[in-house]
Design a protein around this motif. Structure first.
Motif, PDB file in Angstrom:
ATOM      1  N   LEU A  41      45.346  85.465 -16.116  1.00  0.00           N
ATOM      2  CA  LEU A  41      43.895  85.614 -16.114  1.00  0.00           C
ATOM      3  C   LEU A  41      43.505  87.079 -16.043  1.00  0.00           C
ATOM      4  O   LEU A  41      42.572  87.526 -16.717  1.00  0.00           O
ATOM      5  CB  LEU A  41      43.299  84.848 -14.929  1.00  0.00           C
ATOM      6  CG  LEU A  41      43.399  83.327 -15.022  1.00  0.00           C
ATOM      7  CD1 LEU A  41      42.967  82.696 -13.722  1.00  0.00           C
ATOM      8  CD2 LEU A  41      42.540  82.813 -16.150  1.00  0.00           C
ATOM      9  N   PHE A  92      48.678  84.501 -27.075  1.00  0.00           N
ATOM     10  CA  PHE A  92      48.549  85.258 -25.831  1.00  0.00           C
ATOM     11  C   PHE A  92      49.346  84.595 -24.721  1.00  0.00           C
ATOM     12  O   PHE A  92      50.132  85.236 -24.026  1.00  0.00           O
ATOM     13  CB  PHE A  92      47.063  85.361 -25.458  1.00  0.00           C
ATOM     14  CG  PHE A  92      46.797  85.882 -24.091  1.00  0.00           C
ATOM     15  CD1 PHE A  92      46.409  85.026 -23.074  1.00  0.00           C
ATOM     16  CD2 PHE A  92      46.931  87.225 -23.804  1.00  0.00           C
ATOM     17  CE1 PHE A  92      46.156  85.513 -21.806  1.00  0.00           C
ATOM     18  CE2 PHE A  92      46.682  87.717 -22.534  1.00  0.00           C
ATOM     19  CZ  PHE A  92      46.288  86.850 -21.536  1.00  0.00           C
ATOM     20  N   PHE A  93      49.187  83.290 -24.572  1.00  0.00           N
ATOM     21  CA  PHE A  93      49.925  82.587 -23.528  1.00  0.00           C
ATOM     22  C   PHE A  93      51.424  82.632 -23.795  1.00  0.00           C
ATOM     23  O   PHE A  93      52.226  82.772 -22.875  1.00  0.00           O
ATOM     24  CB  PHE A  93      49.449  81.138 -23.431  1.00  0.00           C
ATOM     25  CG  PHE A  93      48.214  80.980 -22.586  1.00  0.00           C
ATOM     26  CD1 PHE A  93      46.991  80.707 -23.150  1.00  0.00           C
ATOM     27  CD2 PHE A  93      48.284  81.112 -21.207  1.00  0.00           C
ATOM     28  CE1 PHE A  93      45.848  80.564 -22.375  1.00  0.00           C
ATOM     29  CE2 PHE A  93      47.154  80.975 -20.428  1.00  0.00           C
ATOM     30  CZ  PHE A  93      45.940  80.700 -21.017  1.00  0.00           C
ATOM     31  N   LYS A 123      41.813  80.014 -31.483  1.00  0.00           N
ATOM     32  CA  LYS A 123      42.843  79.104 -30.929  1.00  0.00           C
ATOM     33  C   LYS A 123      44.224  79.727 -31.052  1.00  0.00           C
ATOM     34  O   LYS A 123      45.004  79.733 -30.090  1.00  0.00           O
ATOM     35  CB  LYS A 123      42.827  77.782 -31.691  1.00  0.00           C
ATOM     36  CG  LYS A 123      41.844  76.804 -31.186  1.00  0.00           C
ATOM     37  CD  LYS A 123      42.190  75.376 -31.616  1.00  0.00           C
ATOM     38  CE  LYS A 123      41.090  74.464 -31.137  1.00  0.00           C
ATOM     39  NZ  LYS A 123      40.361  73.786 -32.175  1.00  0.00           N
ATOM     40  N   PRO A 171      44.216  90.609 -25.998  1.00  0.00           N
ATOM     41  CA  PRO A 171      45.176  90.775 -27.094  1.00  0.00           C
ATOM     42  C   PRO A 171      44.485  91.333 -28.335  1.00  0.00           C
ATOM     43  O   PRO A 171      43.280  91.167 -28.511  1.00  0.00           O
ATOM     44  CB  PRO A 171      45.668  89.351 -27.355  1.00  0.00           C
ATOM     45  CG  PRO A 171      44.576  88.486 -26.860  1.00  0.00           C
ATOM     46  CD  PRO A 171      43.959  89.202 -25.700  1.00  0.00           C
ATOM     47  N   MET A 187      49.785  82.451 -13.273  1.00  0.00           N
ATOM     48  CA  MET A 187      48.438  82.157 -13.769  1.00  0.00           C
ATOM     49  C   MET A 187      47.492  83.303 -13.452  1.00  0.00           C
ATOM     50  O   MET A 187      46.687  83.705 -14.291  1.00  0.00           O
ATOM     51  CB  MET A 187      47.935  80.852 -13.127  1.00  0.00           C
ATOM     52  CG  MET A 187      46.707  80.325 -13.822  1.00  0.00           C
ATOM     53  SD  MET A 187      47.074  79.876 -15.509  1.00  0.00           S
ATOM     54  CE  MET A 187      45.523  80.061 -16.283  1.00  0.00           C
ATOM     55  N   ILE A 242      53.489  78.441 -18.024  1.00  0.00           N
ATOM     56  CA  ILE A 242      52.885  79.018 -16.816  1.00  0.00           C
ATOM     57  C   ILE A 242      52.908  77.941 -15.751  1.00  0.00           C
ATOM     58  O   ILE A 242      52.206  76.942 -15.847  1.00  0.00           O
ATOM     59  CB  ILE A 242      51.463  79.473 -17.114  1.00  0.00           C
ATOM     60  CG1 ILE A 242      51.514  80.589 -18.142  1.00  0.00           C
ATOM     61  CG2 ILE A 242      50.771  79.925 -15.852  1.00  0.00           C
ATOM     62  CD1 ILE A 242      50.175  81.161 -18.459  1.00  0.00           C
ATOM     63  N   SER A 302      53.041  84.945 -25.350  1.00  0.00           N
ATOM     64  CA  SER A 302      53.588  86.265 -25.059  1.00  0.00           C
ATOM     65  C   SER A 302      53.670  86.488 -23.549  1.00  0.00           C
ATOM     66  O   SER A 302      54.584  87.137 -23.061  1.00  0.00           O
ATOM     67  CB  SER A 302      52.736  87.342 -25.722  1.00  0.00           C
ATOM     68  OG  SER A 302      51.537  87.506 -25.021  1.00  0.00           O
ATOM     69  N   TRP A 306      44.054  88.709 -19.286  1.00  0.00           N
ATOM     70  CA  TRP A 306      43.039  88.333 -20.275  1.00  0.00           C
ATOM     71  C   TRP A 306      41.847  89.264 -20.202  1.00  0.00           C
ATOM     72  O   TRP A 306      41.236  89.616 -21.206  1.00  0.00           O
ATOM     73  CB  TRP A 306      42.617  86.886 -20.038  1.00  0.00           C
ATOM     74  CG  TRP A 306      41.566  86.427 -20.969  1.00  0.00           C
ATOM     75  CD1 TRP A 306      40.257  86.205 -20.694  1.00  0.00           C
ATOM     76  CD2 TRP A 306      41.705  86.155 -22.359  1.00  0.00           C
ATOM     77  NE1 TRP A 306      39.577  85.805 -21.818  1.00  0.00           N
ATOM     78  CE2 TRP A 306      40.443  85.760 -22.850  1.00  0.00           C
ATOM     79  CE3 TRP A 306      42.776  86.194 -23.251  1.00  0.00           C
ATOM     80  CZ2 TRP A 306      40.227  85.417 -24.180  1.00  0.00           C
ATOM     81  CZ3 TRP A 306      42.553  85.839 -24.571  1.00  0.00           C
ATOM     82  CH2 TRP A 306      41.294  85.468 -25.023  1.00  0.00           C
ATOM     83  N   LYS A 322      52.662  71.690 -22.813  1.00  0.00           N
ATOM     84  CA  LYS A 322      51.269  72.103 -22.736  1.00  0.00           C
ATOM     85  C   LYS A 322      51.015  73.071 -21.611  1.00  0.00           C
ATOM     86  O   LYS A 322      50.014  73.763 -21.626  1.00  0.00           O
ATOM     87  CB  LYS A 322      50.370  70.881 -22.542  1.00  0.00           C
ATOM     88  CG  LYS A 322      50.174  70.116 -23.813  1.00  0.00           C
ATOM     89  CD  LYS A 322      48.976  69.204 -23.701  1.00  0.00           C
ATOM     90  CE  LYS A 322      48.762  68.483 -24.991  1.00  0.00           C
ATOM     91  NZ  LYS A 322      47.981  67.286 -24.827  1.00  0.00           N
ATOM     92  N   LEU A 323      51.924  73.112 -20.641  1.00  0.00           N
ATOM     93  CA  LEU A 323      51.742  74.082 -19.564  1.00  0.00           C
ATOM     94  C   LEU A 323      51.990  75.495 -20.047  1.00  0.00           C
ATOM     95  O   LEU A 323      51.770  76.448 -19.315  1.00  0.00           O
ATOM     96  CB  LEU A 323      52.687  73.766 -18.394  1.00  0.00           C
ATOM     97  CG  LEU A 323      52.202  72.669 -17.460  1.00  0.00           C
ATOM     98  CD1 LEU A 323      53.230  72.382 -16.397  1.00  0.00           C
ATOM     99  CD2 LEU A 323      50.904  73.075 -16.784  1.00  0.00           C
ATOM    100  N   LEU A 324      52.468  75.628 -21.278  1.00  0.00           N
ATOM    101  CA  LEU A 324      52.589  76.934 -21.925  1.00  0.00           C
ATOM    102  C   LEU A 324      53.446  77.893 -21.119  1.00  0.00           C
ATOM    103  O   LEU A 324      53.253  79.097 -21.144  1.00  0.00           O
ATOM    104  CB  LEU A 324      51.201  77.558 -22.142  1.00  0.00           C
ATOM    105  CG  LEU A 324      50.233  76.691 -22.934  1.00  0.00           C
ATOM    106  CD1 LEU A 324      48.827  77.230 -22.799  1.00  0.00           C
ATOM    107  CD2 LEU A 324      50.619  76.672 -24.396  1.00  0.00           C
ATOM    108  N   CYS A 370      44.992  82.836 -31.502  1.00  0.00           N
ATOM    109  CA  CYS A 370      45.065  84.071 -30.718  1.00  0.00           C
ATOM    110  C   CYS A 370      45.377  83.762 -29.265  1.00  0.00           C
ATOM    111  O   CYS A 370      46.250  84.372 -28.651  1.00  0.00           O
ATOM    112  CB  CYS A 370      43.728  84.812 -30.845  1.00  0.00           C
ATOM    113  SG  CYS A 370      43.716  86.474 -30.221  1.00  0.00           S
ATOM    114  N   ILE A 371      44.697  82.761 -28.714  1.00  0.00           N
ATOM    115  CA  ILE A 371      44.899  82.424 -27.306  1.00  0.00           C
ATOM    116  C   ILE A 371      46.280  81.822 -27.103  1.00  0.00           C
ATOM    117  O   ILE A 371      46.970  82.119 -26.120  1.00  0.00           O
ATOM    118  CB  ILE A 371      43.798  81.454 -26.855  1.00  0.00           C
ATOM    119  CG1 ILE A 371      42.486  82.217 -26.717  1.00  0.00           C
ATOM    120  CG2 ILE A 371      44.151  80.794 -25.542  1.00  0.00           C
ATOM    121  CD1 ILE A 371      41.303  81.350 -26.512  1.00  0.00           C
TER     122      ILE A 371
END
Lengths: 338, 335
Positions: A291, A248-249, A242, A299, A287, A281, A251, A294, A277-279, A244-245
């Motif tokens: 993807l 990632f978003f 969690k 990462p 997006m 993006i 960064s 990813w 929550k849209l982080l 890590c992801i």
């Protein structure tokens, strides 16, 4: 619903009770397999004994090993046996207990198979039909048959359709005789096994009960400890993933903020939970880039210091935790990906 | 009742290994059931027997093996881990090997079950090899001519009426082949079980620590992928929500601009008016639906785009800007 949950928890909590269930299922399965199996005596002199004894002895061996294979404790036992001593002593009594308990459970299905086979009688009839005492049961003085011929005729006793030695010895007589012996053997075997189990269960508490309680406790403990360790590792992996992801978003959006300086700042009134929550993006390109990134550039397994105290990389990758990167450095890195 | 099912599903899903074991078991039971349901019919012709018999014995296992690979979620995880570029995360071959061996082991159970059940039943082998028997061993066949012998032997698996005169030898051939078939089946089962036993017993003796690491990280990759998908789902839900809100908002503004008689601001509840979002009659709804189909809004929910109204059919309307279909950011060459 609670009852169900209790049952599951009970079965899961103790590997032994789970194995008792598996053991019962395998015993039932062995009777089912025997009745489904089409016993087919070859009715040839050399093959009968091999086939009959094979069917009597090989499937029980298979069921015995299967009982071990299905038991998760076997790898636990081997692990406990082979582990380096470290800071924890190894107790051979615990290992012996584990092995005995596994072996006892694994023996039930083979015993059932052997009993059912003997009580049914086909195996013994097939295996020993050439050894029927013709002198007592039949007409030994039947002329014109050599030893080999007699054996060949006797070998066909189990196959009624092709039996041609009615003058030598009646088929029903021979079959009855062999089946009677087989059933006697079967019942003796059942009695022996039951008495053995009774003796083991009733006499054991008379000897070394304290040591037995200790071994049982510590073997359960090892089982539970291993399960808890696996659960803890899974929980840790979930939290790790969690964070890590999320990083990632974060960064990704930091990169884009740095790369596109004319991006309008967030309106204060729009700063709600949904926007958070849209982080960061908020469009198609971003997006897609996220993807693709990813897949192309996963990462590192190295969470930033504010999230976790230590960074856990792959085995062998010992990166020290880095400070949050300066935007310019990230921009350069971003462009180098695409 | 539904609670119970949900609990059972949760129990199985909590541990992905038990899910895969469950699937493996189901596939094995399905293969045994399939074998008992399929009507085996040997062609009883000299040229076709062996092909049919061996085909039935080997082709379904291949299909079951592929099914086992497909149904296993770990195959996708492994392939993705294998094919991804290195990026900032080193690739650990031990993890890929662990995943591969775990997938193969589970996928091999159902085909092995099929082959063993086939051999223990015996029909396939009798069909395939009845033509290869040595007729000298069987009294009734020894007297026939070679061509006839081939025909007769090929007909052994089929219990034809005309063969009743060769009853003894037919049954002898059948019984002999079935005996060999069953012996082969039990032997294969024995070998497989011994191999499984040795594998389970001996594995902790070799490099247990590396094994635990590989298992942990393969589990991690699986969990990470699941969480990533969940995060993306949640994100796309919010994204869609915002996008649609912006669309309704821009429709409302356009209608406000174009309608000469504004809808009376009644004293109705604020909440209901908000939900209607200014779309309050049939024409407006129709226009909204048509615009939704003909001109979907851009995939961009940052604040800048929502100031520009959508809609192209009213060309008389002076526009501040040309309608956009893509992002307002500079296009990246790789998208």
């Amino acid at each position: 619903m609670d009852k169900f949950r209790m049952i599951f928890q009970f079965l899961q909590s103790n590997q032994e009770s789970f194995m008792n269930g598996i053991c019962g299922i395998m015993a039932l399965a062995s009777t089912q397999i025997y009745s489904a199996f089409d016993f087919n005596c070859p009715c040839l002199p050399r093959y009968n004994l091999a086939y009959g004894l094979g069917i009597l002895l090989v499937p029980p061996f298979i069921l015995f090993l299967l009982g071990f294979v299905l038991n998760n404790n076997i790898s636990m036992l081997a692990e406990e046996w082979r582990r380096p001593r470290g800071q924890r002593r190894k107790d051979p009594a615990v290992l012996r207990y584990m092995f005995c308990s596994m072996a006892q459970r694994a023996m039930i299905a083979p015993v059932v198979w052997v009993s059912v086979t003997l009580l049914d009688g086909k195996c013994i009839t097939c295996a020993f039909c050439t050894s029927v005492p013709v002198e007592t049961l039949g007409n030994a003085s039947h002329p014109g048959l050599s030893q080999g011929d007699i054996k060949r005729v006797l070998a066909r006793i189990p196959c009624k359709e092709i039996y041609d030695g009615q003058e030598l010895i009646a088929n029903e007589v021979a079959v009855r005789y062999l089946r009677c012996i087989s059933q006697a053997l079967g019942w003796c075997f059942v009695l022996l096994m039951t008495m053995l189990a009774f003796l083991v269960r009733s006499l054991r508490p008379c000897f070394t009960q304290a040591a037995f309680l200790k071994s049982r406790y510590w073997s359960h403990y090892i089982d539970i400890e291993r399960k808890l360790f696996d659960e803890t590792c899974t929980e840790h992996a979930r939290s790790f993933a969690k964070v890590c992801i999320q990083q990632f978003f974060e960064s990704m959006s930091t990169d884009l903020v740095a790369a596109h300086c004319h991006l309008p700042r967030k309106d204060p009134e729009d700063a709600g939970e949904a926007t958070e929550k849209l982080l960061g993006i908020t469009d198609w390109d971003t997006m897609n880039t996220a993807l693709k990134s990813w897949h192309r550039c996963k990462p590192a397994l190295n969470l930033h210091p504010p999230a976790l105290p230590t960074g856990n990389g792959w085995a062998g990758e010992g990166q020290p935790p880095v400070h949050p990167p300066v935007p310019q450095k990230e921009m350069a890195a971003y462009y180098s990906w695409v | 009742m539904m609670d119970r099912f949900r609990m059972i599903f949760q129990y199985f899903q909590s541990n992905s290994e038990s899910v895969m074991n469950g699937i493996c078991g189901l596939l094995t039971l399905a293969s045994i059931k399939m074998y008992t349901c399929i009507e085996f019919s040997c062609p009883c012709l000299p040229q076709y027997n062996m092909a049919y018999g061996l085909g039935i014995m080997f082709v379904p296992p291949i299909a079951l093996f592929l099914c086992g690979l497909i149904l296993n979620r770990q195959s996708l995880v492994m392939l993705e881990e294998w094919s991804r570029p290195q990026g900032r995360r080193k690739k650990d071959l031990a993890v890929i090997r662990y995943l591969c061996s775990s997938i193969m082991q589970r996928a091999m159970v159902a085909p092995a079950a099929w082959i063993i059940v086939t051999l223990l039943d015996g029909k396939c082998l009798i069909c395939a090899f009845s033509g290869s028997m040595d007729p000298e061993n069987f009294v009734d066949f020894a007297s026939a001519s070679p061509v006839q012998v081939q025909q007769l032997l090929a007909k052994v698996p089929c219990k034809d009426e005309e063969l009743m005169r060769n009853n003894t030898s037919h049954k002898a051939v059948s019984s002999y082949l079935r005996c060999w078939s069953q012996a082969l089946g039990w032997s294969i089962l024995l070998i497989l079980i011994i191999a499984a036993f040795l594998a389970r017993w001996l594995r902790p003796c070799f490099n247990q620590a590396a094994l635990m690491q590989a298992r942990h990280w393969s589990n991690y990759i699986d969990i990470e992928q699941k969480i990533f998908e969940e995060t993306c789902c949640e994100h796309s839900r919010l994204f869609a929500h915002k996008c649609i809100l912006h669309f309704f908002e821009s429709m409302r503004q356009e209608i406000k601009l174009h309608s000469f008689s504004l809808p009376r601001q009644g004293k109705g509840t604020e909440g209901e008016e908000d939900l209607l979002r200014g779309i309050t009659d049939q024409d407006q709804v129709n226009k909204l639906l048509k615009t939704w189909y003909y001109e979907k809004p851009p995939l961009d929910v940052s604040k800048a785009t929502q100031r520009h109204p959508l809609g192209q059919e009213r060309s008389s309307l002076p526009r501040a800007d040309s309608p956009r279909t893509g992002s307002q950011f500079p296009q990246h060459s790789d998208v």
